[in-house]
Design a protein around this motif. Structure first.
Motif, PDB file in Angstrom:
ATOM      1  N   GLN A   1      12.057  49.872  34.077  1.00 16.67           N
ATOM      2  CA  GLN A   1      13.023  50.820  33.292  1.00 16.67           C
ATOM      3  C   GLN A   1      14.394  50.266  33.539  1.00 16.67           C
ATOM      4  OE1 GLN A   1      11.828  53.485  31.097  1.00 16.67           O
ATOM      5  NE2 GLN A   1       9.907  52.530  31.766  1.00 16.67           N
ATOM      6  N   LEU A   2      14.911  49.773  32.291  1.00 20.79           N
ATOM      7  CA  LEU A   2      16.278  49.115  32.270  1.00 20.79           C
ATOM      8  C   LEU A   2      17.424  49.947  32.167  1.00 20.79           C
ATOM      9  CD1 LEU A   2      15.010  45.949  30.246  1.00 20.79           C
ATOM     10  CD2 LEU A   2      15.091  46.218  32.658  1.00 20.79           C
ATOM     11  N   ASN A   3      17.504  50.962  32.954  1.00 19.25           N
ATOM     12  CA  ASN A   3      18.814  51.855  33.032  1.00 19.25           C
ATOM     13  C   ASN A   3      19.554  51.952  34.179  1.00 19.25           C
ATOM     14  OD1 ASN A   3      17.224  53.723  34.895  1.00 19.25           O
ATOM     15  ND2 ASN A   3      15.754  54.142  32.912  1.00 19.25           N
TER      16      ASN A   3
ATOM     17  N   ARG B   1      17.740  41.540  35.751  1.00 24.78           N
ATOM     18  CA  ARG B   1      17.415  41.968  34.454  1.00 24.78           C
ATOM     19  C   ARG B   1      18.078  43.378  33.840  1.00 24.78           C
ATOM     20  NH1 ARG B   1      11.153  42.367  34.867  1.00 24.78           N
ATOM     21  NH2 ARG B   1      11.391  43.273  32.787  1.00 24.78           N
ATOM     22  N   ILE B   2      18.272  44.282  34.909  1.00 21.82           N
ATOM     23  CA  ILE B   2      18.645  45.505  34.621  1.00 21.82           C
ATOM     24  C   ILE B   2      20.507  45.294  34.073  1.00 21.82           C
ATOM     25  CG2 ILE B   2      19.566  47.924  35.184  1.00 21.82           C
ATOM     26  CD1 ILE B   2      17.046  47.694  37.270  1.00 21.82           C
TER      27      ILE B   2
ATOM     28  N   ILE C   1      21.769  42.335  33.026  1.00 21.69           N
ATOM     29  CA  ILE C   1      21.736  42.000  31.847  1.00 21.69           C
ATOM     30  C   ILE C   1      21.568  42.548  30.631  1.00 21.69           C
ATOM     31  CG2 ILE C   1      20.581  40.213  30.323  1.00 21.69           C
ATOM     32  CD1 ILE C   1      20.349  38.408  32.837  1.00 21.69           C
ATOM     33  N   SER C   2      20.730  43.480  30.854  1.00 25.83           N
ATOM     34  CA  SER C   2      20.062  44.745  29.738  1.00 25.83           C
ATOM     35  C   SER C   2      21.273  45.509  29.400  1.00 25.83           C
ATOM     36  CB  SER C   2      18.866  45.329  29.893  1.00 25.83           C
ATOM     37  OG  SER C   2      18.476  46.118  29.099  1.00 25.83           O
ATOM     38  N   LEU C   3      21.912  46.143  30.611  1.00 22.53           N
ATOM     39  CA  LEU C   3      22.830  47.180  30.527  1.00 22.53           C
ATOM     40  C   LEU C   3      23.969  46.453  29.841  1.00 22.53           C
ATOM     41  CD1 LEU C   3      22.614  49.106  34.145  1.00 22.53           C
ATOM     42  CD2 LEU C   3      21.814  49.739  31.499  1.00 22.53           C
TER      43      LEU C   3
ATOM     44  N   ASP D   1      24.162  43.823  27.795  1.00 20.85           N
ATOM     45  CA  ASP D   1      23.821  43.685  26.419  1.00 20.85           C
ATOM     46  C   ASP D   1      23.980  44.930  25.619  1.00 20.85           C
ATOM     47  OD1 ASP D   1      23.389  40.947  26.706  1.00 20.85           O
ATOM     48  OD2 ASP D   1      21.172  41.300  26.892  1.00 20.85           O
ATOM     49  N   THR D   2      23.373  46.173  26.227  1.00 16.61           N
ATOM     50  CA  THR D   2      23.656  47.294  25.490  1.00 16.61           C
ATOM     51  C   THR D   2      24.793  47.617  25.432  1.00 16.61           C
ATOM     52  OG1 THR D   2      21.540  48.059  26.361  1.00 16.61           O
ATOM     53  CG2 THR D   2      22.683  49.747  25.784  1.00 16.61           C
TER      54      THR D   2
END
Length: 204
Positions: free
Chosen positions: A5-7, A172-173, A175-177, A179-180
């Protein structure tokens, strides 16, 4: 395998996991090194006992040359009465240590046996005690070798699997955060422009 989970909640959890892994790794590696040192000592002790046994056998051959022609069967004359073994816990590993080997010499006729038999029995008893000590020392070494293997596997699990994997998951998390967050900023700017355009259009 559970999907990552990317949070932010998972990010916080993974940071704690990484911190714990990095905290435990040095102590695990220290234990591995200490066990390895005990293993090396057990190997030296075993080699020493084996050498003592070899020297004893050679000495018997030189002291009692008649044995090359006539080796008496004294297996029934000498027996192991008791082996006192203590078990101690070292670094979480139970290890045996021979405290005493008690041998019993059965009665035999002094007149019906060679005069040198007494000397042979004494040497035989020494050899028998060494055999017992070698047996337990080998068992001690086997236990330590197994403990070193398990400790090494645990160190490798932390150093080569858990820590690198957790670092990768954190990356990964993050980078995802990021990007978001950038996407939210862009969307916010677009929405602001639309609101501004609508407001200005209404004035017109």
């Amino acid at each position: 395998m559970t999907k990552l989970q990317l949070n932010k909640a998972v990010l916080s959890k993974k940071k704690i996991e990484l911190k714990n892994y990095q905290k435990f790794l040095p102590s695990l590696d220290m234990k591995r090194k200490q066990l390895l040192a005990l293993q090396k000592k057990a190997e030296r002790d075993l080699n020493s006992l084996t050498l003592d046994q070899l020297i004893l056998i050679n000495d018997v051959g030189s002291k009692l040359p008649m044995l090359s022609q006539d080796i008496p069967d004294i297996g029934e004359m000498v027996s192991i009465e008791k082996v006192e073994v203590s078990w101690g816990n070292t670094l979480g590993v139970n290890l045996p240590e021979v405290k005493k080997v008690i041998l019993f010499t059965h009665n035999y006729s002094y007149f019906a046996t060679p005069i040198w038999l007494d000397s042979y029995i004494r040497e035989f008893k020494c050899a028998l005690e060494l055999s017992v000590r070698i047996k337990y020392q080998r068992h001690r070494l086997e236990i330590l070798s197994s403990a070193v293997r398990k400790a090494t596997q645990k160190v490798n699990l932390f150093d080569k699997v858990l820590i690198p994997r957790t670092k990768e998951e954190l990356q990964r998390i993050n980078i995802s955060l990021a990007d978001t967050e950038r996407a939210e900023v862009v969307i916010s700017k677009i929405a602001k422009k639309k609101r501004l355009a609508i407001t200005q259009g209404g004035k017109l």
